[in-house]
Design a protein around this motif. Structure first.
Motif, PDB file in Angstrom:
ATOM      1  N   TYR A  76      -4.541   5.274   7.592  1.00  0.00           N
ATOM      2  CA  TYR A  76      -4.276   6.665   7.228  1.00  0.00           C
ATOM      3  C   TYR A  76      -5.220   7.035   6.089  1.00  0.00           C
ATOM      4  CZ  TYR A  76       0.108   5.786   9.743  1.00  0.00           C
ATOM      5  OH  TYR A  76       1.040   5.441  10.693  1.00  0.00           O
ATOM      6  N   PHE A  77      -5.779   8.227   6.172  1.00  0.00           N
ATOM      7  CA  PHE A  77      -6.724   8.672   5.156  1.00  0.00           C
ATOM      8  C   PHE A  77      -6.208   9.962   4.524  1.00  0.00           C
ATOM      9  CE2 PHE A  77      -8.980   6.286   8.363  1.00  0.00           C
ATOM     10  CZ  PHE A  77      -9.758   5.407   7.615  1.00  0.00           C
ATOM     11  N   TYR A  78      -6.190   9.968   3.194  1.00  0.00           N
ATOM     12  CA  TYR A  78      -5.728  11.126   2.434  1.00  0.00           C
ATOM     13  C   TYR A  78      -6.827  11.554   1.472  1.00  0.00           C
ATOM     14  CZ  TYR A  78      -1.072   9.786   4.061  1.00  0.00           C
ATOM     15  OH  TYR A  78       0.012   9.469   4.842  1.00  0.00           O
ATOM     16  N   ARG A  79      -6.955  12.853   1.314  1.00  0.00           N
ATOM     17  CA  ARG A  79      -7.964  13.369   0.386  1.00  0.00           C
ATOM     18  C   ARG A  79      -7.284  13.907  -0.864  1.00  0.00           C
ATOM     19  NH1 ARG A  79     -13.444  16.683   1.716  1.00  0.00           N
ATOM     20  NH2 ARG A  79     -14.036  17.199  -0.409  1.00  0.00           N
ATOM     21  N   GLN A  80      -7.825  13.511  -2.019  1.00  0.00           N
ATOM     22  CA  GLN A  80      -7.282  13.996  -3.283  1.00  0.00           C
ATOM     23  C   GLN A  80      -7.707  15.444  -3.488  1.00  0.00           C
ATOM     24  OE1 GLN A  80      -8.217  11.526  -6.620  1.00  0.00           O
ATOM     25  NE2 GLN A  80      -7.173  12.809  -8.098  1.00  0.00           N
ATOM     26  N   VAL A  81      -6.752  16.276  -3.882  1.00  0.00           N
ATOM     27  CA  VAL A  81      -7.066  17.692  -4.069  1.00  0.00           C
ATOM     28  C   VAL A  81      -6.930  18.076  -5.545  1.00  0.00           C
ATOM     29  CG1 VAL A  81      -6.731  18.537  -1.733  1.00  0.00           C
ATOM     30  CG2 VAL A  81      -4.731  18.177  -3.150  1.00  0.00           C
ATOM     31  N   VAL A  82      -5.716  18.257  -6.034  1.00  0.00           N
ATOM     32  CA  VAL A  82      -5.498  18.620  -7.436  1.00  0.00           C
ATOM     33  C   VAL A  82      -4.306  17.850  -7.973  1.00  0.00           C
ATOM     34  CG1 VAL A  82      -6.500  20.943  -7.340  1.00  0.00           C
ATOM     35  CG2 VAL A  82      -4.126  20.593  -6.656  1.00  0.00           C
ATOM     36  N   PHE A  83      -4.267  17.719  -9.305  1.00  0.00           N
ATOM     37  CA  PHE A  83      -3.134  17.083  -9.985  1.00  0.00           C
ATOM     38  C   PHE A  83      -2.858  15.675  -9.452  1.00  0.00           C
ATOM     39  CE2 PHE A  83      -1.699  21.716  -9.735  1.00  0.00           C
ATOM     40  CZ  PHE A  83      -2.330  22.055 -10.912  1.00  0.00           C
ATOM     41  N   SER A  84      -3.919  14.937  -9.047  1.00  0.00           N
ATOM     42  CA  SER A  84      -3.772  13.580  -8.498  1.00  0.00           C
ATOM     43  C   SER A  84      -2.837  13.565  -7.295  1.00  0.00           C
ATOM     44  CB  SER A  84      -3.265  12.608  -9.575  1.00  0.00           C
ATOM     45  OG  SER A  84      -4.189  12.508 -10.626  1.00  0.00           O
ATOM     46  N   ARG A  85      -2.937  14.596  -6.495  1.00  0.00           N
ATOM     47  CA  ARG A  85      -2.113  14.704  -5.292  1.00  0.00           C
ATOM     48  C   ARG A  85      -3.026  14.751  -4.075  1.00  0.00           C
ATOM     49  NH1 ARG A  85       3.181  15.764  -6.866  1.00  0.00           N
ATOM     50  NH2 ARG A  85       3.775  16.284  -4.738  1.00  0.00           N
ATOM     51  N   TYR A  86      -2.454  14.382  -2.922  1.00  0.00           N
ATOM     52  CA  TYR A  86      -3.253  14.163  -1.726  1.00  0.00           C
ATOM     53  C   TYR A  86      -2.712  14.954  -0.541  1.00  0.00           C
ATOM     54  CZ  TYR A  86      -4.892  10.064  -4.337  1.00  0.00           C
ATOM     55  OH  TYR A  86      -5.417   9.231  -5.293  1.00  0.00           O
ATOM     56  N   VAL A  87      -3.636  15.233   0.387  1.00  0.00           N
ATOM     57  CA  VAL A  87      -3.257  15.787   1.687  1.00  0.00           C
ATOM     58  C   VAL A  87      -3.850  14.882   2.762  1.00  0.00           C
ATOM     59  CG1 VAL A  87      -3.042  18.184   0.946  1.00  0.00           C
ATOM     60  CG2 VAL A  87      -5.268  17.318   1.661  1.00  0.00           C
ATOM     61  N   SER A  88      -3.165  14.789   3.871  1.00  0.00           N
ATOM     62  CA  SER A  88      -3.615  13.926   4.960  1.00  0.00           C
ATOM     63  C   SER A  88      -4.793  14.566   5.683  1.00  0.00           C
ATOM     64  CB  SER A  88      -2.468  13.686   5.941  1.00  0.00           C
ATOM     65  OG  SER A  88      -2.914  12.941   7.058  1.00  0.00           O
ATOM     66  N   VAL A  89      -5.825  13.758   5.954  1.00  0.00           N
ATOM     67  CA  VAL A  89      -6.977  14.259   6.709  1.00  0.00           C
ATOM     68  C   VAL A  89      -7.144  13.517   8.033  1.00  0.00           C
ATOM     69  CG1 VAL A  89      -8.246  15.138   4.739  1.00  0.00           C
ATOM     70  CG2 VAL A  89      -8.522  12.758   5.364  1.00  0.00           C
ATOM     71  N   LEU A  90      -6.803  12.244   8.051  1.00  0.00           N
ATOM     72  CA  LEU A  90      -6.823  11.462   9.282  1.00  0.00           C
ATOM     73  C   LEU A  90      -5.645  10.500   9.232  1.00  0.00           C
ATOM     74  CD1 LEU A  90     -10.598  10.487   9.764  1.00  0.00           C
ATOM     75  CD2 LEU A  90      -9.265  11.993  11.233  1.00  0.00           C
ATOM     76  N   GLY A  91      -4.925  10.398  10.325  1.00  0.00           N
ATOM     77  CA  GLY A  91      -3.756   9.534  10.286  1.00  0.00           C
ATOM     78  C   GLY A  91      -3.507   8.793  11.579  1.00  0.00           C
ATOM     79  N   ASN A  92      -2.811   7.671  11.443  1.00  0.00           N
ATOM     80  CA  ASN A  92      -2.369   6.865  12.575  1.00  0.00           C
ATOM     81  C   ASN A  92      -3.527   6.454  13.486  1.00  0.00           C
ATOM     82  OD1 ASN A  92      -0.414   5.477  13.962  1.00  0.00           O
ATOM     83  ND2 ASN A  92       0.139   7.207  15.272  1.00  0.00           N
ATOM     84  N   ILE A  93      -4.598   5.968  12.859  1.00  0.00           N
ATOM     85  CA  ILE A  93      -5.719   5.423  13.625  1.00  0.00           C
ATOM     86  C   ILE A  93      -5.423   3.948  13.886  1.00  0.00           C
ATOM     87  CG2 ILE A  93      -8.190   4.932  13.608  1.00  0.00           C
ATOM     88  CD1 ILE A  93      -8.522   7.336  11.768  1.00  0.00           C
ATOM     89  N   ASN A  94      -5.220   3.605  15.139  1.00  0.00           N
ATOM     90  CA  ASN A  94      -4.840   2.232  15.486  1.00  0.00           C
ATOM     91  C   ASN A  94      -6.014   1.280  15.285  1.00  0.00           C
ATOM     92  OD1 ASN A  94      -2.219   2.965  16.275  1.00  0.00           O
ATOM     93  ND2 ASN A  94      -2.948   3.582  18.301  1.00  0.00           N
ATOM     94  N   LEU A  95      -5.755   0.201  14.582  1.00  0.00           N
ATOM     95  CA  LEU A  95      -6.786  -0.796  14.307  1.00  0.00           C
ATOM     96  C   LEU A  95      -6.238  -2.193  14.579  1.00  0.00           C
ATOM     97  CD1 LEU A  95      -8.228   0.475  10.895  1.00  0.00           C
ATOM     98  CD2 LEU A  95      -9.224   0.783  13.152  1.00  0.00           C
ATOM     99  N   ASP A  96      -7.082  -3.036  15.099  1.00  0.00           N
ATOM    100  CA  ASP A  96      -6.729  -4.447  15.268  1.00  0.00           C
ATOM    101  C   ASP A  96      -7.960  -5.258  14.890  1.00  0.00           C
ATOM    102  OD1 ASP A  96      -5.442  -6.774  15.828  1.00  0.00           O
ATOM    103  OD2 ASP A  96      -5.732  -6.647  18.003  1.00  0.00           O
ATOM    104  N   LEU A  97      -8.266  -5.238  13.596  1.00  0.00           N
ATOM    105  CA  LEU A  97      -9.490  -5.868  13.118  1.00  0.00           C
ATOM    106  C   LEU A  97      -9.357  -7.386  13.109  1.00  0.00           C
ATOM    107  CD1 LEU A  97     -10.391  -3.547  10.092  1.00  0.00           C
ATOM    108  CD2 LEU A  97     -11.431  -3.559  12.365  1.00  0.00           C
TER     109      LEU A  97
END
Length: 356
Positions: free
Chosen positions: A254-275
């Motif tokens: 899951y990837f979140y981008r920091q916006v303001v006040f050290s808070r985040y919004v989701s930009v990419l989520g639930n990307i299945n990985l089996d590294l």
């Protein structure tokens, strides 16, 4: 994106205005009925302008490109003039022309000091400039210098309408009576009114951000509610990367981008990985027409110093056997997705392969 509703803001504005007028009346002892009517019509007009220029207020927290602003005068306007048969073009041009024209009437009507053309024109210019800059600062509309020009012309036209009306004998006497009835004490109350409105708006803006974003702790704490267990997480640039595992062993990023006040919004989520060992995964997203953001997660027990793409080098943060990196590359670099490498301190390629 944060959407701010107009209802609570106008509730604050109207409440503060009523209190302001009551206090002004008590301080002055009496109010001129004609002036009070004009002042309240001016307030209603100001509310309309505020509503028209700022709502719906959908504030973009990221991916907003201020370079989209139109800073070259008249070019866009001339282009519009070629399509006058289009109702949208007519509505846009006339709307901008008429929007602030009443300001050119109200100012000299209410204030003797605003009877000079230069004062009205300068005030109108500052008002429309404030609107454009405020829209740009809150990142929900684009600054347009043509709007600035047309709005200011509209104020000038409004002023000359006032001058024409002032030539009518019974109107000029009424206009002078309204301007003469200005109470100096009212200015102090108006400043208080403006302060209350601004404070209320900032409070609503802050609460809207709080309700639309999450802290890092909130993001991590909600994983168990989603039947996820945290495997690793890291702050990479302005992004927070969360790597988790479900009860059935499936791993997701899951990837979140920091916006303001050290808070985040989701930009990419639930990307299945089996590294597997010495594998990496690349995910990308674009927020404007010029650049692409790439997020890399690598799994390796080798110490990784950096991620590279061509001549570009990007830092890597490690969390145990997992390594995270972030790259922002021009969209023109179409082969960027296939040209990432992970290197050691000496710049040697560690031979990690991309997860298929």
């Amino acid at each position: 994106m944060i959407s701010i509703n107009s209802e609570p803001i106008f509730l604050i504005i109207i409440t503060a205005w009523v209190i302001h007028r009551i206090l002004a009346a008590r301080r002055a002892g009496s109010l001129h009925l004609g002036r009070e009517i004009v002042v309240n019509f001016f307030f209603i007009y100001a509310c309309f302008v505020f509503s028209y220029t700022f709502f719906p207020m959908d504030i973009v927290l990221y991916g907003f490109d201020p370079n989209d602003a139109n800073l070259i005068p008249l070019v866009q306007m001339i282009r519009f003039l070629r399509y006058l048969e289009n109702p949208f073009v007519i509505r846009n041009l006339l709307g901008n022309l008429v929007l602030l024209a009443p300001l050119g009437i109200f100012l000299p009507l209410l204030f003797h000091k605003s009877r000079k053309f230069t004062v009205v024109l300068a005030t109108g210019f500052l008002v429309t400039l404030s609107i454009e800059v405020f829209q740009l600062m809150l990142r929900f509309r684009v600054f347009d210098i043509d709007d600035l020009i047309i709005n200011t012309i509209g104020v000038a036209l409004g002023y000359w309408v006032f001058k024409l009306l002032y030539m009518i004998p019974f109107l000029n006497r009424w206009f002078d009576t309204i301007a003469d009835s200005e109470k100096p004490a009212g200015k102090h109350y108006f400043i208080s009114f403006a302060g209350v409105v601004l404070t209320g708006f900032l409070a609503i803006f802050y609460l809207s951000i709080i309700s639309s974003t999450e802290t890092e702790k909130m993001i991590v704490d909600k994983l168990p509610q989603q039947d996820q267990q945290l495997v690793a997480h890291s702050q990479v640039g302005e992004y927070l990367v969360i790597f988790s595992e479900s009860k059935d062993g499936a791993k997701s990023a899951y990837f979140y981008r920091q916006v303001v006040f050290s808070r985040y919004v989701s930009v990419l989520g639930n990307i299945n990985l089996d590294l597997q060992e010495n594998e990496y995964s690349i995910s990308g997203t674009s927020f404007d027409a010029n650049e692409m953001d790439y997020f890399a997660i690598a799994r390796s027990h080798q110490p990784i110093a950096a991620m590279t793409s061509g001549e570009s080098r990007f830092p890597v943060t490690s969390n145990g056997e997992y390594h995270f990196s972030f790259a922002r590359l021009p969209l023109a670099k179409t082969d960027a997705y296939f040209s990432f490498h992970f290197v050691d301190d000496l710049g040697n390629d560690l031979g990690l392969s991309q997860d298929s």
